[in-house]
Design a protein around this motif. Structure first.
Motif, short mmCIF file in Angstrom:
data_model
loop_
_atom_site.label_atom_id
_atom_site.label_comp_id
_atom_site.label_asym_id
_atom_site.label_seq_id
_atom_site.Cartn_x
_atom_site.Cartn_y
_atom_site.Cartn_z
N PRO A 158 0.80 -1.23 0.00
CA PRO A 158 0.00 0.00 0.00
C PRO A 158 0.83 1.28 0.00
O PRO A 158 0.53 2.20 -0.78
CB PRO A 158 -0.85 -0.14 1.27
CG PRO A 158 -1.03 -1.61 1.42
CD PRO A 158 0.29 -2.20 1.01
N PRO A 159 1.89 1.39 0.81
CA PRO A 159 2.69 2.62 0.73
C PRO A 159 3.37 2.80 -0.62
O PRO A 159 3.48 3.93 -1.12
CB PRO A 159 3.73 2.45 1.85
CG PRO A 159 3.11 1.50 2.82
CD PRO A 159 2.33 0.56 1.95
N GLU A 160 3.82 1.69 -1.20
CA GLU A 160 4.44 1.79 -2.53
C GLU A 160 3.45 2.28 -3.57
O GLU A 160 3.80 3.10 -4.43
CB GLU A 160 5.02 0.42 -2.94
CG GLU A 160 6.27 0.03 -2.17
CD GLU A 160 6.70 -1.41 -2.44
OE1 GLU A 160 7.87 -1.73 -2.20
OE2 GLU A 160 5.84 -2.22 -2.89
N LEU A 161 2.21 1.79 -3.50
CA LEU A 161 1.19 2.23 -4.44
C LEU A 161 0.93 3.72 -4.30
O LEU A 161 0.95 4.46 -5.30
CB LEU A 161 -0.11 1.45 -4.21
CG LEU A 161 -1.31 1.92 -5.04
CD1 LEU A 161 -1.05 1.74 -6.53
CD2 LEU A 161 -2.59 1.19 -4.61
N MET A 162 0.71 4.19 -3.08
CA MET A 162 0.39 5.60 -2.89
C MET A 162 1.59 6.50 -3.18
O MET A 162 1.43 7.66 -3.56
CB MET A 162 -0.18 5.83 -1.49
CG MET A 162 -1.50 5.07 -1.27
SD MET A 162 -2.44 5.59 0.20
CE MET A 162 -3.53 6.83 -0.51
N ASP A 163 2.78 5.95 -3.02
CA ASP A 163 3.98 6.71 -3.40
C ASP A 163 4.04 6.89 -4.91
O ASP A 163 4.33 7.99 -5.42
CB ASP A 163 5.23 6.00 -2.90
CG ASP A 163 6.50 6.79 -3.19
OD1 ASP A 163 6.52 8.01 -2.89
OD2 ASP A 163 7.47 6.20 -3.71
N LYS A 164 3.72 5.84 -5.65
CA LYS A 164 3.70 5.94 -7.12
C LYS A 164 2.67 6.95 -7.60
O LYS A 164 2.84 7.58 -8.64
CB LYS A 164 3.41 4.57 -7.73
CG LYS A 164 4.56 3.57 -7.63
CD LYS A 164 4.21 2.26 -8.31
CE LYS A 164 5.37 1.29 -8.26
NZ LYS A 164 5.06 0.00 -8.94
N MET A 165 1.61 7.12 -6.82
CA MET A 165 0.56 8.06 -7.19
C MET A 165 0.90 9.50 -6.76
O MET A 165 0.14 10.43 -7.04
CB MET A 165 -0.78 7.65 -6.55
CG MET A 165 -1.27 6.26 -6.94
SD MET A 165 -1.43 6.02 -8.72
CE MET A 165 -0.06 4.92 -9.05
N GLY A 166 2.00 9.68 -6.04
CA GLY A 166 2.44 11.02 -5.64
C GLY A 166 1.89 11.49 -4.30
O GLY A 166 1.95 12.68 -3.98
N LEU A 167 1.39 10.56 -3.48
CA LEU A 167 0.76 10.94 -2.22
C LEU A 167 1.68 10.83 -1.01
O LEU A 167 1.30 11.25 0.09
CB LEU A 167 -0.48 10.06 -1.99
CG LEU A 167 -1.65 10.34 -2.94
CD1 LEU A 167 -2.70 9.25 -2.83
CD2 LEU A 167 -2.26 11.70 -2.65
N MET A 168 2.86 10.29 -1.16
CA MET A 168 3.78 10.14 -0.02
C MET A 168 4.79 11.28 -0.04
O MET A 168 5.80 11.24 -0.76
CB MET A 168 4.50 8.80 -0.09
CG MET A 168 3.60 7.58 0.02
SD MET A 168 2.98 7.26 1.69
CE MET A 168 1.39 8.08 1.62
N THR A 169 4.53 12.32 0.76
CA THR A 169 5.40 13.49 0.79
C THR A 169 5.64 13.91 2.25
O THR A 169 5.09 13.32 3.18
CB THR A 169 4.79 14.68 0.04
OG1 THR A 169 3.75 15.28 0.85
CG2 THR A 169 4.19 14.26 -1.30
N ASN A 170 6.43 14.96 2.43
CA ASN A 170 6.69 15.45 3.79
C ASN A 170 5.51 16.24 4.35
O ASN A 170 5.60 16.80 5.44
CB ASN A 170 7.96 16.32 3.82
CG ASN A 170 7.85 17.55 2.94
OD1 ASN A 170 6.83 17.79 2.29
ND2 ASN A 170 8.89 18.35 2.93
N LYS A 171 4.39 16.24 3.63
CA LYS A 171 3.16 16.86 4.13
C LYS A 171 2.04 15.81 4.24
O LYS A 171 0.87 16.14 4.21
CB LYS A 171 2.72 18.01 3.22
CG LYS A 171 3.73 19.16 3.20
CD LYS A 171 3.37 20.21 2.17
CE LYS A 171 2.16 21.01 2.57
NZ LYS A 171 1.88 22.13 1.64
N THR A 172 2.43 14.54 4.38
CA THR A 172 1.47 13.45 4.47
C THR A 172 1.45 12.86 5.88
O THR A 172 2.50 12.58 6.46
CB THR A 172 1.81 12.32 3.48
OG1 THR A 172 1.74 12.83 2.15
CG2 THR A 172 0.86 11.14 3.61
N VAL A 173 0.24 12.70 6.42
CA VAL A 173 0.04 11.95 7.66
C VAL A 173 -0.60 10.62 7.30
O VAL A 173 -1.72 10.58 6.77
CB VAL A 173 -0.86 12.71 8.65
CG1 VAL A 173 -1.10 11.86 9.90
CG2 VAL A 173 -0.23 14.03 9.04
N MET A 174 0.12 9.56 7.57
CA MET A 174 -0.32 8.20 7.24
C MET A 174 -0.75 7.51 8.53
O MET A 174 0.06 7.27 9.42
CB MET A 174 0.84 7.45 6.59
CG MET A 174 0.60 6.00 6.32
SD MET A 174 2.13 5.24 5.72
CE MET A 174 2.24 3.87 6.86
#
Length: 426
Positions: A225-241
């Motif tokens: 799941p983190p890899e998928l959302m990273d590929k979509m551009g959602l894993m940044t330094n402004k993301t709370v997971m």
């Protein structure tokens, strides 16, 4: 309003000491000696009490306290899809307004001054937070797929509009909240990521919460799941997971590299039998770990002291290492780390220039005597009943265990009326 908290045992960044703290205009203006020219409108005697920064609850759905104690002892998918979601379909914006006020009452009464919320009916949530005065980071929970007839884009525009319309409210900020990788397809995740860039809004999402989620994403996409959302551009330094229970070493390395914050929710994850997040590994990798309660539908409380106690004991027991997640580290996770995760500057510590989001504990309690190490007492001895007074932005919202901005009796009345209508009363 100028407030002086005199001669109180205060939890400062470099330790605990007895001092005086002066507040002016919602900001701490002195710690230690009182400035000669400071003329207080209100003075609080700190004898027998302790002052600490307010807790920052980095993941919750506060209005879901409407669904407290009605979906217990169930498997995760049965809990979510079989019980909770059908009840949520019955809720109105007015329901969520009253639910938000009840959740706010519980959080204030146990020392939370800031929370990060994901739910529905943003206008009603804003109204409740504006009236109560608590500091809130709000987001519209969003699901969507390419074949939903454009419904996902309506949700996204609703979220963006709220951030624009309410940008001038000091105690409220906003995030964009794609619910989870199993409820938002690739197209929608990319659309949210693009909107986050153009609007500058942070991201709040659920990731790697259950084994079922892991299996669904691996089977559908061949990645975690983190890899998928990273590929979509959602894993940044402004993301709370939120959650992050099932993380590979590669996931953790990526989160650290991207600067993602993880909101761990130990009680909810244990109660739903989803497991224990690898918090020590995350901290060792340099990930900013914060603390959240999740909702009262899965916790069943919004009490950050209870959550802090579990955080600072659970990993000791699981690992066999009593040094993991010390009281001081846990306290930092529940305060300063939370403020960092939510992109809130000058928050989470008692220091000059910090926002005056403060909590006063009454130490005249059997469980708090003898006090010993005050921070250890908060983590291991307190239960929330010690909270006597709460200030947010210099304004007192809870004093001598009474709510100053919320009509408790009216909230209780409305909550019971709602529960009768949606059928959650026994």
């Amino acid at each position: 309003m100028k407030t002086l908290i005199r001669d109180i045992r205060a939890v400062l960044p470099d330790g605990v000491t007895v001092c005086s703290v002066a507040v002016d205009g919602g900001v701490i203006v002195s710690v230690g000696d009182v400035p000669a020219d400071f003329c207080a409108d209100k003075t609080i005697n700190g004898s027998g009490k302790m002052l600490m920064p307010g807790f920052v609850n980095t993941h919750t759905h506060a209005s879901m306290c409407l669904l407290r104690n009605v979906a217990d002892d169930l498997k995760f998918n049965d809990w979510l899809f079989g019980r909770i979601m059908p009840l949520e379909e019955k809720l109105t914006g007015e329901d969520c307004y009253w639910g938000m006020l009840l959740g706010t009452m519980e959080m204030l009464a146990s020392g939370t001054t800031t929370f990060n919320d994901m739910y529905f009916f943003l206008d009603d949530l804003v109204r409740a937070c504006r009236e109560s005065g608590i500091r809130a980071v709000l987001s519209q929970g969003m699901t969507g797929t390419a074949d939903d007839g454009g419904e996902r884009l309506i949700k996204l525009e609703t979220a963006l509009k709220a951030a624009r319309d309410y940008a001038d409210i000091e105690n409220i900020t906003f995030m964009l909240a794609p619910h989870a990788p199993y409820t938002c397809d690739e197209a929608f995740q990319r659309e949210v990521a693009a909107a986050a860039i153009s609007s500058g809004l942070p991201i709040h999402t659920h990731i790697s919460e259950s084994e079922a989620e892991m299996d669904t994403i691996r089977e559908g996409y061949g990645v975690t799941p983190p890899e998928l959302m990273d590929k979509m551009g959602l894993m940044t330094n402004k993301t709370v997971m939120a959650h992050g229970v099932f993380l590979t070493d590669d996931d953790i390395a990526m989160l650290a590299q991207r600067g993602v914050s993880v909101a761990t929710n130990p009680t909810s994850n244990l109660k739903l039998a989803n497991g224990v997040a690898p918090v020590p590994k995350l901290l060792d990798a340099g990930v900013n770990v914060a603390l959240g309660t999740d909702s009262a539908a899965s916790n069943n409380a919004l009490n950050m002291i209870r959550e802090l106690t579990l955080l600072t004991t659970l990993h000791k027991g699981v690992s066999g290492n009593p040094e993991l997640i010390s009281a001081r580290e846990g306290f930092h996770i529940a305060t300063k780390n939370g403020a960092k995760a939510l992109q809130l500057d000058n928050l989470g510590e008692i220091a000059v220039g910090q926002k005056a989001d403060l909590v006063i504990l009454d130490l005249d309690r059997p469980n708090m005597q003898p006090l010993g190490d005050p921070i250890a007492a908060v983590c291991y001895s307190a239960n929330g009943s010690e909270v006597e007074t709460v200030m947010v932005g210099g304004k007192i919202l809870y004093e001598n265990r009474e709510f100053k901005t919320i009509d408790k009796d009216r909230v209780y009345y409305e909550i019971n009326r709602i529960c009768e209508r949606i059928g959650t009363h026994e």
